[in-house]
Scaffold this active site. Structure first.
Site, PDB file in Angstrom:
ATOM      1  N   LYS A 192      39.245  31.629  56.209  1.00  0.00           N
ATOM      2  CA  LYS A 192      38.944  30.197  56.292  1.00  0.00           C
ATOM      3  C   LYS A 192      38.496  29.709  54.919  1.00  0.00           C
ATOM      4  O   LYS A 192      37.410  30.046  54.453  1.00  0.00           O
ATOM      5  CB  LYS A 192      37.825  29.889  57.295  1.00  0.00           C
ATOM      6  N   GLU A 267      28.342  37.294  49.063  1.00  0.00           N
ATOM      7  CA  GLU A 267      28.247  36.994  47.635  1.00  0.00           C
ATOM      8  C   GLU A 267      27.673  35.583  47.572  1.00  0.00           C
ATOM      9  O   GLU A 267      28.360  34.619  47.901  1.00  0.00           O
ATOM     10  CB  GLU A 267      29.646  37.100  47.021  1.00  0.00           C
ATOM     11  N   CYS A 301      28.421  30.419  40.901  1.00  0.00           N
ATOM     12  CA  CYS A 301      27.316  31.309  41.287  1.00  0.00           C
ATOM     13  C   CYS A 301      26.736  32.002  40.055  1.00  0.00           C
ATOM     14  O   CYS A 301      25.568  32.320  40.008  1.00  0.00           O
ATOM     15  CB  CYS A 301      27.766  32.322  42.329  1.00  0.00           C
ATOM     16  N   GLU A 401      19.318  26.899  42.933  1.00  0.00           N
ATOM     17  CA  GLU A 401      20.657  26.707  42.387  1.00  0.00           C
ATOM     18  C   GLU A 401      20.942  25.213  42.299  1.00  0.00           C
ATOM     19  O   GLU A 401      21.105  24.557  43.316  1.00  0.00           O
ATOM     20  CB  GLU A 401      21.657  27.321  43.378  1.00  0.00           C
TER      21      GLU A 401
END
Ligand code: NDP
Length: 508
Positions: A192, A267, A301, A401
Site C-alpha cells: 500500500k 523504519e 527520515c 521531526e
C-alpha cells in the site's frame, strides 16, 4: 523575504490526462469493489496528476488472499534462486528503461525536483540488481561438529506473505528498499503506497508483469491507512509487516500486528545531528549541513535537522551555512536546475511553520528564512530555507521531526556534551561527525546511539550497507545482507546418521 535563488515556473510538458491507478490483485488490474476513486493534485503545480482506485477492506482482503495463495502454491517461494534472480534483473532493466516516465510522475505527485526523481528511480534499479545477487548467494548453516552420527542444518525459508506500507517522501526508493529483498527471499507481498503518491508503485506493477512475475506474487492496494492499512496489519494470512513512516503510526502498526504475533519491521523518524568539532574542515561540513537539511525539502527520515557545533566556531559555521542556503536553487521541480521543490501538502506546510513560530516564541532567533514563500508562476506550497539559532535542547524544534527545510543550531564545549546532546533524543536513526582527528571521529562514532554514523560526510548510502534505526527510529534493517535476513524464517533440521539412537524406553 531574504534574497534567495528562486527558480520560477518553467514551460514543461505536464500530461493533459491524469495517470489512472488501479489495484493489482491476483495478476489483474481492478477497480475498487466500491467503484470509488480519489484524485491527487500536484503540490507544486496545482494540476491533477493521478486518479486512483480508493480501496477499502474488501480490496485489501482480496489482495491478501491472492498473496497467500501464490505463496502456498510455491510458484515463487519454491523456485530456484537463479529463476528469481533472472526476473529481478529483468525488472531492474525495465526500471532503467522507464526512468523518464516514472520520474515525471514522482515529481508531479511529490513536488521533488525532477533531477532528484531521475536519480532515485535509476538508483533504485541498482537495489533490484543487488537483491538479485543475494537471491543466488544466500544460504543457511551446516553443523557437522555435533558428534559422529549427527548432522544439523539451519535453512532460511521465506517468511511468507509480507504487507508493505510506504510513505510519500521517497515513494519508489523506499519500495525498492523492501520489495526486491522480500522477493529475493521468496516471499509474496501486498503493497500500500501513501495515498498521496500512488503512481510509481502502480507503474512498477506494470513492469513486473512485463518481466514475467507470476500472478499474485506482488499485489497493490491503493487507499488510506485507516481502512486498507489496518486490514494489512491484522489479517491472519499475513506473516510480516514492513512499514516506513511516522513513529506514531509505526507504534499503532506494532500494536495492531501483535494480535496475530506477526513480525514487524519499522523504519521510522529521526532527529539526526551533524556534530562539528573545532578542527573540522568547515567548508565541507557547511556544504554537507546545507545538503542534509534541504535535500527532499527536509522531508526525509535522514534529514540532518539539527547541528551541534562547538561554540568556538558556531558563528563561522552558521554564517557559511546561511550563505550557501541562499545559493541553493528552490522552485519549480520540473526545472532541471532546481535542487529543492515543494512541500507535500498545505497541512504539512502549516505543521512546519508551527515548529518555527513556537521556537521563536521560546526565544530562538531566525538566522535565515522562517516562513512560507511563493514561487513565481506556481500555485503550490513552498517553504523558505530556514536556519534557527539559539535553540535549546528542550525545545520541540530540537527534539521532534520537523520534516521541512528547517535547521536548528545547538552548541557544545566538550566531547561528553556533544555525545550527551546527540543521545538526548527518543530517535536514533543517524548521526554525523566532522573532525580532522581520527580519534575524535572514532570516539564519537562509537558513543553515538544511531543506526548509521557518518564521518566527514552525510547520507552516503550503498545497497550493500544496511540501514535502520535504534530507539524509536525503528526496528529491523533494510537493504544489505541484513535487509534480506528480515524476510526469512529460520528452520533447523536435525538428522541422525545411521541407526545409532539409544531407545528412550528401556527394553522389557
Ligand atoms: P504516516 O506515518 O501517517 O503514513 C505512512 C504510511 O502509513 C502511509 O501509507 C499511510 O497511509 C499509512 N498509514 C497511516 N495510518 C495507518 C494505520 N493505522 N495502519 C496502517 N497504515 C497506516 O505519515 P504521514 O504521511 O501522515 O506523515 C506524517 C509525519 O510522519 C510527517 O510529518 C513526518 O514527520 C513523518 N514521516 C516520516 C517518514 C520517514 O521516512 N520516517 C516518512 C513519512 C512521514 P495514508 O497516509 O495513505 O492514509
Amino acid at each position: 523575504m531574504t534574497e534567495l535563488n528562486l527558480i520560477s515556473a518553467v514551460d514543461a510538458a505536464i500530461p493533459a490526462e491524469p495517470f489512472i491507478c488501479r489495484h493489482l490483485i491476483a495478476g489483474e488490474w481492478r477497480d475498487s469493489a466500491s467503484g470509488e476513486t480519489y484524485d491527487r493534485m500536484s503540490p507544486a503545480h496545482g494540476c491533477l496528476v493521478s486518479r486512483a482506485a480508493l480501496g477499502a477492506e474488501a480490496d485489501a482482503e482480496a489482495a491478501i488472499v491472492a498473496a497467500r495463495e501464490a505463496f502456498d502454491s510455491g510458484v515463487w517461494s519454491r523456485i530456484s534462486g537463479k529463476e528469481r534472480a533472472t526476473i529481478l534483473l529483468r525488472v531492474a532493466d525495465l526500471i532503467e528503461g522507464n526512468v523518464e516516465r516514472m520520474a515525471l510522475l514522482e515529481t508531479l505527485e511529490s513536488g521533488k525536483p525532477i533531477s532528484q526523481s531521475r536519480a532515485e528511480v535509476s538508483g533504485a534499479a541498482d537495489l533490484w540488481r543487488y537483491a538479485a545477487s543475494l537471491a543466488r548467494t544466500m544460504h543457511g548453516d551446516s553443523h557437522n561438529t555435533l558428534g559422529p552420527d549427527m548432522l544439523g542444518v539451519v535453512v532460511k525459508d521465506p517468511i511468507g506473505v509480507v504487507s508493505m506500507i510506504t510513505p510519500w517522501n521517497f515513494p519508489f526508493w523506499i519500495l525498492s528498499q523492501k520489495l526486491p529483498f522480500a522477493l529475493a527471499a521468496g516471499c509474496t507481498t501486498v503493497i500500500k503506497p501513501s495515498e498521496l503518491t500512488p503512481s510509481t508503485t502502480v507503474m512498477l506493477g506494470e513492469l513486473l508483469f512485463e518481466a514475467g512475475m507470476p500472478a499474485g506474487v506482488v499485489n497493490i492496494v491503493l487507499g488510506y491507512g485507516a481502512s486498507v492499512g489496518s486490514v494489512m496489519t491484522t489479517h491472519e494470512a499475513v506473516d510480516m509487516v514492513t512499514f516506513t513512516g511516522s513513529t506514531a503510526v509505526g507504534k499503532a502498526i506494532s500494536a495492531a500486528a501483535s494480535s496475530t504475533l506477526k513480525k514487524v519491521a519499522l523504519e521510522l523518524g529521526g532527529k539526526n545531528p551533524q556534530v562539528v568539532f573545532p578542527d573540522a574542515d568547515i567548508e565541507s561540513a557547511a556544504d554537507a549541513i546545507t545538503f542534509g537539511v534541504y535535500f527532499n525539502t527536509g522531508q526525509c527520515c535522514n534529514s540532518s535537522s539539527r547541528i551541534i557545533v562547538h561554540e568556538d566556531i558556531v558563528d563561522e559555521v552558521v554564517e557559511r551555512v546561511v550563505e550557501l542556503s541562499k545559493r541553493v536553487a528552490f522552485g519549480d521541480p520540473l526545472d532541471p536546475r532546481t535542487q529543492v521543490g515543494a512541500i507535500i501538502s498545505v497541512q504539512h506546510q502549516g505543521k512546519i511553520d508551527d515548529y518555527v513560530r513556537a521556537a521563536v516564541t521560546e526565544g530562538a532567533e531566525i538566522a535565515l528564512g522562517g516562513g512560507p514563500m511563493t514561487v513565481p508562476g506556481l500555485e503550490g506550497q513552498f517553504y523558505q530555507p530556514t536556519v534557527v539559532r539559539g535553540v535549546s535542547p528542550e525545545m520541540a524544534i530540537a527534539r521532534e521531526e520537523v520534516f521541512g527545510p528547517v535547521l536548528s543550531v545547538l552548541t557544545f564545549r566538550t566531547m561528553d556534551e556533544a555525545v550527551a546532546l546527540t543521545n538526548d533524543a527518543s530517535y536514533g536513526l543517524s548521526a554525523g561527525v566532522w573532525s580532522e582527528n581520527v580519534h575524535t571521529c572514532l570516539e564519537f562514532s562509537t558513543r553515538a546511539q544511531a543506526g548509521t554514523v557518518w564521518t566527514n560526510t552525510w547520507m552516503d548510502g550503498f545497497p550493500e550497507l544496511s540501514f535502520g534505526g535504534v530507539k524509536q527510529s525503528g526496528q529491523g534493517r533494510e537493504i544489505g545482507r541484513y535487509g534480506l535476513e528480515e524476510f526469512f524464517e529460520i528452520k533447523t533440521l536435525v538428522m541422525r546418521i545411521g541407526r545409532t539412537r539409544e531407545p528412550w524406553v528401556r527394553p522389557e
